[in-house]
Design a protein around this motif. Structure first.
Motif, mmCIF file in Angstrom:
data_model
loop_
_atom_site.group_PDB
_atom_site.id
_atom_site.type_symbol
_atom_site.label_atom_id
_atom_site.label_comp_id
_atom_site.label_asym_id
_atom_site.label_seq_id
_atom_site.Cartn_x
_atom_site.Cartn_y
_atom_site.Cartn_z
ATOM 1 N N LEU A 290 0.876 -0.964 -0.115
ATOM 2 C CA LEU A 290 0.310 -0.016 -0.427
ATOM 3 C C LEU A 290 0.956 1.314 -0.146
ATOM 4 O O LEU A 290 2.276 1.187 0.904
ATOM 5 C CB LEU A 290 -0.724 0.011 1.608
ATOM 6 C CG LEU A 290 -2.486 0.229 0.979
ATOM 7 C CD1 LEU A 290 -3.015 -0.520 0.164
ATOM 8 C CD2 LEU A 290 -2.757 0.755 2.706
ATOM 9 N N LYS B 154 2.122 4.801 1.239
ATOM 10 C CA LYS B 154 1.957 5.972 1.931
ATOM 11 C C LYS B 154 -0.138 6.948 1.425
ATOM 12 O O LYS B 154 -0.202 6.914 2.605
ATOM 13 C CB LYS B 154 2.658 6.846 1.493
ATOM 14 C CG LYS B 154 3.990 6.000 2.239
ATOM 15 C CD LYS B 154 3.884 6.116 3.938
ATOM 16 C CE LYS B 154 5.651 6.042 4.558
ATOM 17 N NZ LYS B 154 5.604 4.889 5.726
ATOM 18 N N LYS C 14 -2.539 4.931 2.041
ATOM 19 C CA LYS C 14 -2.521 4.576 3.966
ATOM 20 C C LYS C 14 -2.870 6.204 4.714
ATOM 21 O O LYS C 14 -3.850 5.815 5.297
ATOM 22 C CB LYS C 14 -1.720 4.256 4.794
ATOM 23 C CG LYS C 14 -1.113 3.507 5.956
ATOM 24 C CD LYS C 14 0.180 3.341 6.405
ATOM 25 C CE LYS C 14 -0.134 2.570 7.531
ATOM 26 N NZ LYS C 14 1.125 2.515 8.100
ATOM 27 N N MET D 245 -10.198 2.576 -2.194
ATOM 28 C CA MET D 245 -9.455 2.279 -2.774
ATOM 29 C C MET D 245 -9.750 2.529 -4.510
ATOM 30 O O MET D 245 -7.325 2.620 -4.871
ATOM 31 C CB MET D 245 -9.508 0.875 -2.644
ATOM 32 C CG MET D 245 -9.487 0.035 -1.622
ATOM 33 S SD MET D 245 -7.927 0.865 -0.396
ATOM 34 C CE MET D 245 -6.590 -0.088 -1.167
ATOM 35 N N GLU E 55 -5.607 4.227 -4.370
ATOM 36 C CA GLU E 55 -4.045 3.227 -5.241
ATOM 37 C C GLU E 55 -4.433 3.443 -6.588
ATOM 38 O O GLU E 55 -3.316 2.498 -7.317
ATOM 39 C CB GLU E 55 -4.469 1.953 -4.265
ATOM 40 C CG GLU E 55 -3.543 0.783 -4.010
ATOM 41 C CD GLU E 55 -2.248 1.491 -3.238
ATOM 42 O OE1 GLU E 55 -2.110 2.297 -2.791
ATOM 43 O OE2 GLU E 55 -0.869 0.589 -3.657
ATOM 44 N N PRO F 235 -5.670 0.228 -9.691
ATOM 45 C CA PRO F 235 -6.367 -0.361 -9.663
ATOM 46 C C PRO F 235 -5.897 -1.659 -8.709
ATOM 47 O O PRO F 235 -5.197 -1.281 -7.516
ATOM 48 C CB PRO F 235 -5.054 -1.501 -10.726
ATOM 49 C CG PRO F 235 -4.415 -0.165 -10.930
ATOM 50 C CD PRO F 235 -4.554 0.767 -10.219
#
Lengths: 136, 136
Positions: A2, A4, A7, A79, A83, A85
């Motif tokens: 993941l 930063k 997160k 997500m 992030e 995909p």
DNA sequence: TGAATATCCTATTAAATCTATAGGATAATA
DNA sequence: TATTATCCTATAGATTTAATAGGATATTCA
């Protein structure tokens, strides 16, 4: 792994979701509470606002606030914005599909099917969790 | 996202598993068949040999070959060697555990529990798939 | 009106990681 | 002994990630 960005973004969203009122929360407060570089967090919150997760208010008493009820915000959506995909290879991605340049065909690819299974299992988790679950 | 190293490594392993005999296969042949830079593949195969997945033979007629029966090689083991941790955050990793520097406690961390679920779902896939499944 | 506050926005730097290549050393074969 | 193919280390190049800088814009409140 993941990033930063993801997160920190998740933590910020969770923090906002944990606030009782709908009052805007300042970047500085979130950054301090979650141990995040304020400037970095600033850019993350900006992107969450532009993608419709957060609202903002400028000036004194301003800050960021959640637009939707945390129960209505799916982890899949968060997500994908933070992030990217959910799939581990572009050729099994639902929202970021791309053909692999090294593969002659997806049928023959030995990696394809496995990564499809991994994606599906991750999707199942993200689809069945909302922002509200992060603070439960 | 899966690194090229992992993808190429998986393809190479699958190719070797698909070979009938136990004859060594040359890097050049694998590289050509799978559209992989030969030099890059060389370093990947080297690491797979050092971690016990492959055997090798030098000189004419040499090359790489699988040491174990593909049915006996778990995807968990392959993935950990090629890609590293299966978990998306170090604090939920079984084999690469690390404490997060930004989190006061894992109990309070809003990301921790979600990533634990994601890890478990990925683990379930990898534990129930072997190298043999890649070529099925 | 104007000072203070806090987000908005773009650009840039710094660091880390990933991908790929280079070039010779070593060992096996014939 | 020439040829073949892996072994090994180092390094270059490319990409991505993380973080910072600095001013513009909008809002509040006295």
């Amino acid at each position: 792994m993941l990033s930063k960005k993801t997160k920190y973004g998740l933590k910020a969203l969770a923090f906002l979701a944990s606030q009782k009122g709908k009052e805007p929360v300042q970047i500085a407060e979130i950054a301090k509470h979650e141990n995040i570089s304020q400037k970095f967090l600033e850019s993350i919150l900006l992107s969450l606002r532009k993608t419709g997760f957060l609202g903002s208010k400028k000036g004194k008493g301003g800050g960021y606030y959640l637009i939707k009820d945390p129960k209505e915000v799916l982890m899949t959506d968060i997500m994908r914005v933070l992030e990217g995909p959910i799939a581990m290879v572009p050729c099994v991605s639902l929202n970021f599909y791309e053909k692999c340049d090294d593969c002659p065909s997806e049928q023959e690819c030995s990696v394809h099917m496995l990564m499809l299974k991994v994606r599906d299992s991750a999707l199942e988790i993200y689809r069945n969790n909302t922002l509200a679950d992060l603070i439960a």
